[in-house]
Design a protein around this motif. Structure first.
Motif, PDB file in Angstrom:
ATOM      1  N   GLU A 197      37.875  88.758  68.305  1.00 34.90           N
ATOM      2  CA  GLU A 197      38.183  88.028  67.068  1.00 34.90           C
ATOM      3  C   GLU A 197      39.004  86.767  67.326  1.00 34.90           C
ATOM      4  O   GLU A 197      38.822  85.734  66.677  1.00 34.90           O
ATOM      5  CB  GLU A 197      38.934  88.950  66.104  1.00 34.90           C
ATOM      6  CG  GLU A 197      39.138  88.344  64.731  1.00 34.90           C
ATOM      7  CD  GLU A 197      39.732  89.333  63.750  1.00 34.90           C
ATOM      8  OE1 GLU A 197      39.785  89.002  62.554  1.00 34.90           O
ATOM      9  OE2 GLU A 197      40.132  90.444  64.169  1.00 34.90           O
ATOM     10  N   ARG A 201      38.798  84.642  69.571  1.00 34.97           N
ATOM     11  CA  ARG A 201      37.989  83.489  69.995  1.00 34.97           C
ATOM     12  C   ARG A 201      37.774  82.495  68.859  1.00 34.97           C
ATOM     13  O   ARG A 201      37.610  81.281  69.093  1.00 34.97           O
ATOM     14  CB  ARG A 201      36.605  83.953  70.466  1.00 34.97           C
ATOM     15  CG  ARG A 201      36.542  84.621  71.806  1.00 34.97           C
ATOM     16  CD  ARG A 201      35.056  84.814  72.132  1.00 34.97           C
ATOM     17  NE  ARG A 201      34.835  85.693  73.268  1.00 34.97           N
ATOM     18  CZ  ARG A 201      33.635  86.096  73.667  1.00 34.97           C
ATOM     19  NH1 ARG A 201      32.553  85.672  73.007  1.00 34.97           N
ATOM     20  NH2 ARG A 201      33.495  86.904  74.702  1.00 34.97           N
ATOM     21  N   PHE A 202      37.768  83.015  67.644  1.00 36.53           N
ATOM     22  CA  PHE A 202      37.381  82.190  66.499  1.00 36.53           C
ATOM     23  C   PHE A 202      38.593  81.799  65.645  1.00 36.53           C
ATOM     24  O   PHE A 202      38.441  81.406  64.492  1.00 36.53           O
ATOM     25  CB  PHE A 202      36.348  82.945  65.663  1.00 36.53           C
ATOM     26  CG  PHE A 202      35.224  83.502  66.492  1.00 36.53           C
ATOM     27  CD1 PHE A 202      34.300  82.645  67.080  1.00 36.53           C
ATOM     28  CD2 PHE A 202      35.114  84.858  66.743  1.00 36.53           C
ATOM     29  CE1 PHE A 202      33.270  83.142  67.873  1.00 36.53           C
ATOM     30  CE2 PHE A 202      34.092  85.371  67.524  1.00 36.53           C
ATOM     31  CZ  PHE A 202      33.171  84.509  68.105  1.00 36.53           C
ATOM     32  N   LYS A 203      39.792  81.916  66.217  1.00 33.21           N
ATOM     33  CA  LYS A 203      41.013  81.476  65.539  1.00 33.21           C
ATOM     34  C   LYS A 203      41.501  80.183  66.178  1.00 33.21           C
ATOM     35  O   LYS A 203      41.381  79.979  67.384  1.00 33.21           O
ATOM     36  CB  LYS A 203      42.096  82.551  65.642  1.00 33.21           C
ATOM     37  CG  LYS A 203      41.771  83.814  64.849  1.00 33.21           C
ATOM     38  CD  LYS A 203      42.904  84.820  64.924  1.00 33.21           C
ATOM     39  CE  LYS A 203      42.583  86.051  64.079  1.00 33.21           C
ATOM     40  NZ  LYS A 203      43.675  87.067  64.141  1.00 33.21           N
ATOM     41  N   GLU A 204      42.081  79.318  65.360  1.00 38.23           N
ATOM     42  CA  GLU A 204      42.508  78.009  65.854  1.00 38.23           C
ATOM     43  C   GLU A 204      43.709  78.119  66.779  1.00 38.23           C
ATOM     44  O   GLU A 204      43.840  77.364  67.738  1.00 38.23           O
ATOM     45  CB  GLU A 204      42.832  77.089  64.659  1.00 38.23           C
ATOM     46  CG  GLU A 204      41.607  76.728  63.820  1.00 38.23           C
ATOM     47  CD  GLU A 204      41.957  75.768  62.706  1.00 38.23           C
ATOM     48  OE1 GLU A 204      43.143  75.371  62.617  1.00 38.23           O
ATOM     49  OE2 GLU A 204      41.058  75.415  61.928  1.00 38.23           O
ATOM     50  N   THR A 236      28.397  83.924  68.756  1.00 36.10           N
ATOM     51  CA  THR A 236      28.870  82.902  67.820  1.00 36.10           C
ATOM     52  C   THR A 236      29.742  83.561  66.761  1.00 36.10           C
ATOM     53  O   THR A 236      29.752  84.788  66.608  1.00 36.10           O
ATOM     54  CB  THR A 236      27.699  82.189  67.138  1.00 36.10           C
ATOM     55  OG1 THR A 236      27.009  83.140  66.292  1.00 36.10           O
ATOM     56  CG2 THR A 236      26.728  81.619  68.160  1.00 36.10           C
ATOM     57  N   GLU A 237      30.468  82.739  66.008  1.00 38.04           N
ATOM     58  CA  GLU A 237      31.331  83.278  64.958  1.00 38.04           C
ATOM     59  C   GLU A 237      30.512  84.002  63.893  1.00 38.04           C
ATOM     60  O   GLU A 237      30.905  85.056  63.392  1.00 38.04           O
ATOM     61  CB  GLU A 237      32.160  82.164  64.322  1.00 38.04           C
ATOM     62  CG  GLU A 237      33.159  82.683  63.294  1.00 38.04           C
ATOM     63  CD  GLU A 237      34.104  81.605  62.808  1.00 38.04           C
ATOM     64  OE1 GLU A 237      34.993  81.937  61.995  1.00 38.04           O
ATOM     65  OE2 GLU A 237      33.967  80.438  63.220  1.00 38.04           O
ATOM     66  N   GLU A 238      29.354  83.436  63.567  1.00 41.65           N
ATOM     67  CA  GLU A 238      28.493  84.072  62.575  1.00 41.65           C
ATOM     68  C   GLU A 238      28.001  85.431  63.063  1.00 41.65           C
ATOM     69  O   GLU A 238      28.014  86.425  62.317  1.00 41.65           O
ATOM     70  CB  GLU A 238      27.294  83.167  62.268  1.00 41.65           C
ATOM     71  CG  GLU A 238      26.368  83.742  61.199  1.00 41.65           C
ATOM     72  CD  GLU A 238      25.164  82.848  60.932  1.00 41.65           C
ATOM     73  OE1 GLU A 238      24.300  83.251  60.124  1.00 41.65           O
ATOM     74  OE2 GLU A 238      25.082  81.756  61.528  1.00 41.65           O
ATOM     75  N   GLN A 239      27.593  85.491  64.314  1.00 39.67           N
ATOM     76  CA  GLN A 239      27.137  86.757  64.890  1.00 39.67           C
ATOM     77  C   GLN A 239      28.277  87.772  64.959  1.00 39.67           C
ATOM     78  O   GLN A 239      28.067  88.963  64.733  1.00 39.67           O
ATOM     79  CB  GLN A 239      26.565  86.512  66.285  1.00 39.67           C
ATOM     80  CG  GLN A 239      25.250  85.759  66.293  1.00 39.67           C
ATOM     81  CD  GLN A 239      24.840  85.316  67.687  1.00 39.67           C
ATOM     82  OE1 GLN A 239      25.697  85.104  68.568  1.00 39.67           O
ATOM     83  NE2 GLN A 239      23.541  85.154  67.906  1.00 39.67           N
ATOM     84  N   PHE A 240      29.473  87.285  65.276  1.00 44.88           N
ATOM     85  CA  PHE A 240      30.635  88.167  65.322  1.00 44.88           C
ATOM     86  C   PHE A 240      30.853  88.843  63.969  1.00 44.88           C
ATOM     87  O   PHE A 240      31.059  90.061  63.883  1.00 44.88           O
ATOM     88  CB  PHE A 240      31.886  87.383  65.726  1.00 44.88           C
ATOM     89  CG  PHE A 240      33.170  88.147  65.524  1.00 44.88           C
ATOM     90  CD1 PHE A 240      33.578  89.118  66.435  1.00 44.88           C
ATOM     91  CD2 PHE A 240      33.958  87.908  64.401  1.00 44.88           C
ATOM     92  CE1 PHE A 240      34.745  89.834  66.230  1.00 44.88           C
ATOM     93  CE2 PHE A 240      35.133  88.615  64.191  1.00 44.88           C
ATOM     94  CZ  PHE A 240      35.531  89.581  65.114  1.00 44.88           C
ATOM     95  N   HIS A 241      30.826  88.057  62.902  1.00 49.55           N
ATOM     96  CA  HIS A 241      31.061  88.621  61.563  1.00 49.55           C
ATOM     97  C   HIS A 241      29.924  89.555  61.143  1.00 49.55           C
ATOM     98  O   HIS A 241      30.161  90.533  60.422  1.00 49.55           O
ATOM     99  CB  HIS A 241      31.258  87.499  60.548  1.00 49.55           C
ATOM    100  CG  HIS A 241      32.606  86.833  60.663  1.00 49.55           C
ATOM    101  ND1 HIS A 241      33.781  87.477  60.356  1.00 49.55           N
ATOM    102  CD2 HIS A 241      32.947  85.589  61.093  1.00 49.55           C
ATOM    103  CE1 HIS A 241      34.804  86.656  60.557  1.00 49.55           C
ATOM    104  NE2 HIS A 241      34.329  85.506  61.006  1.00 49.55           N
TER     105      HIS A 241
END
Length: 442
Positions: free
Chosen positions: A98, A100-103, A211-216
């Motif tokens: 998770e 990976r997709f945080k700023e 990807t972030e979309e795939q992660f969610h």
């Protein structure tokens, strides 16, 4: 224990099971009336159980059918448990991706983290609680072991079985194979095809390039799977409790005298629920509510009667040829009324050599197939999933540390070896949450 006391035990068991069954059957009927959909397997169980209840109300009890239904529910529950183990492995993976997709991510000092964890562990006064805390921490640590190093850790932990009997190590190895997804029930896909597809989606994901979309999407899949498993597990437990009590009733009812008014009350509740299910009507109505008021306190009173008997005297009954049938019956009843709802009713037959005490070499030889299969399974497994399996096994292995210095060194080694900041941060945050949940954060 004489034969008369055995009959009294059966009578107490029958009264207790009858009262508990009537109340739980009412709750079960109410649950079904509110349910929009069920899994196919549970619909099958419910249909079989409904047929058995119809036969019972017509003064027929088919013990073989009850036993078969019970075994089917056990198999379904084993499959559900295996699914839960598998999904927890992928939960570990997704938790660590998770970040990976945080700023931005917080930065922790290893030394402070280690001090906090050690304080959490040693603050427990009892050794058993300390060991549980150690295992909880191990399950969340970021791991960077080679296959050979991890196999050495497993071997070291299992060396504790030197000098014990073969049966004990067999049981542990069976559990470890299940936890590491080596041995899964054959009926998993057949029993829950929707869960199987969800598991396949998680298993086939490309975690390295996610990807972030795939992660969610995967996270939503995991959440939905956990919700379905929660309902499935709850349903299996409710169904098994009903079947166990019904089993006891059918085993004991013909030899038990009950107060006629009480018998009519219990029979009336069961028949009313059955008819409500037949006609797809609400279970609760004024007459049912009046009956339930009359049931207050009966289950507790009969439980006290049942629990007074000392079942350790059953062996004495078994030594008498005339009482052996009663012994077998009471042994089965005791299992059905125990808190271990899914316990096998078959008498365990020792395998040749189970009582032989193991040498160090014998332990290594027994463990070798498991370690070989484990390493083979990792060849086709993404590294992040392999690490999750390692963490899961660390949490269930026998304690392999001999001092607090070893624990500190192990934790420090895991943290310093992890160069993946999102994974390391997630692991530390999960350990902090674990400590805070017990009000033990230091």
């Amino acid at each position: 224990m004489d034969n008369r006391n055995g009959k009294r035990m059966m009578a107490a068991a029958c009264r207790y099971a009858s009262c508990r069954f009537a109340l739980n059957y009412c709750m079960y009927g109410d649950m079904l009336s509110d349910r929009n959909e069920d899994s196919d397997s549970l619909k099958t169980f419910q249909k079989s159980f409904h047929q058995l209840m119809g036969e019972y109300l017509n003064n027929r009890c088919d013990i073989e059918k009850i036993d078969e239904l019970r075994n089917q529910i056990i198999r379904e529950t084993e499959a559900a448990s295996a699914y839960l183990d598998c999904f927890r492995i992928y939960e570990y993976v997704l938790n660590r991706l998770e970040g990976r997709f945080k700023e931005s991510l917080p930065v922790y000092e290893d030394s402070q983290v280690i001090d906090a964890i050690m304080g959490y562990i040693v603050s427990a006064k009892e050794t058993a609680i300390q060991n549980e805390r150690i295992k909880s921490v191990l399950e969340q640590l970021p791991l960077r072991f080679t296959k050979a190093k991890f196999s050495a850790i497993v071997s070291q932990a299992l060396s504790i079985y030197e000098g014990t009997d073969q049966k004990s190590l067999k049981q542990v190895l069976k559990m470890l194979r299940s936890e590491s997804m080596l041995d899964l029930p054959e009926n998993m896909q057949e029993s829950q095809p929707v869960l199987w597809e969800m598991l396949k989606k998680l298993r086939d994901a490309d975690y390295k390039n996610l990807t972030e979309e795939q992660f969610h999407e995967l996270l939503n899949c995991l959440t939905l799977a956990e919700e379905k498993l929660s309902v499935l597990s709850s349903d299996c437990m409710m169904m098994m409790d009903l079947v166990n009590d019904f089993y006891v009733i059918c085993l004991t009812r013909k030899d038990t005298l009950m107060d006629s008014q009480e018998e009519a009350l219990i029979h009336g509740i069961i028949e009313s629920v059955f008819q409500s299910l037949e006609q797809d009507e609400s279970v609760f109505h004024p007459e049912m509510e009046e009956r339930l008021v009359q049931m207050e306190g009966r289950q507790e009173r009969y439980y006290e009667q049942w629990s007074r008997y000392d079942l350790s005297d059953l062996d004495a009954l078994n030594s008498d040829e005339e009482g052996r049938a009663d012994y077998q019956l009471l042994r089965k009843i005791d299992l059905l009324l125990s808190t271990s709802s899914f316990m096998s009713l078959e008498e365990e037959v020792p395998e040749p050599g189970d009582d032989i005490l193991l040498s160090r070499k014998a332990v290594e030889e027994m463990c070798a197939p498991f370690l070989h299969d484990l390493e083979e399974s990792w060849k086709s497994m993404p590294k992040c999933v392999m690490r999750s399996v390692m963490a899961k096994l660390l949490a269930v292995l026998p304690m392999f540390f001999t001092s607090s210095d070893e624990i500190r060194e192990f934790i420090g080694g895991c943290l310093s070896a992890c160069a993946d900041l999102p994974e390391k941060t997630a692991s530390i945050q999960l350990i902090h949450e674990l400590m805070e949940s017990e009000d033990a954060f230091v």
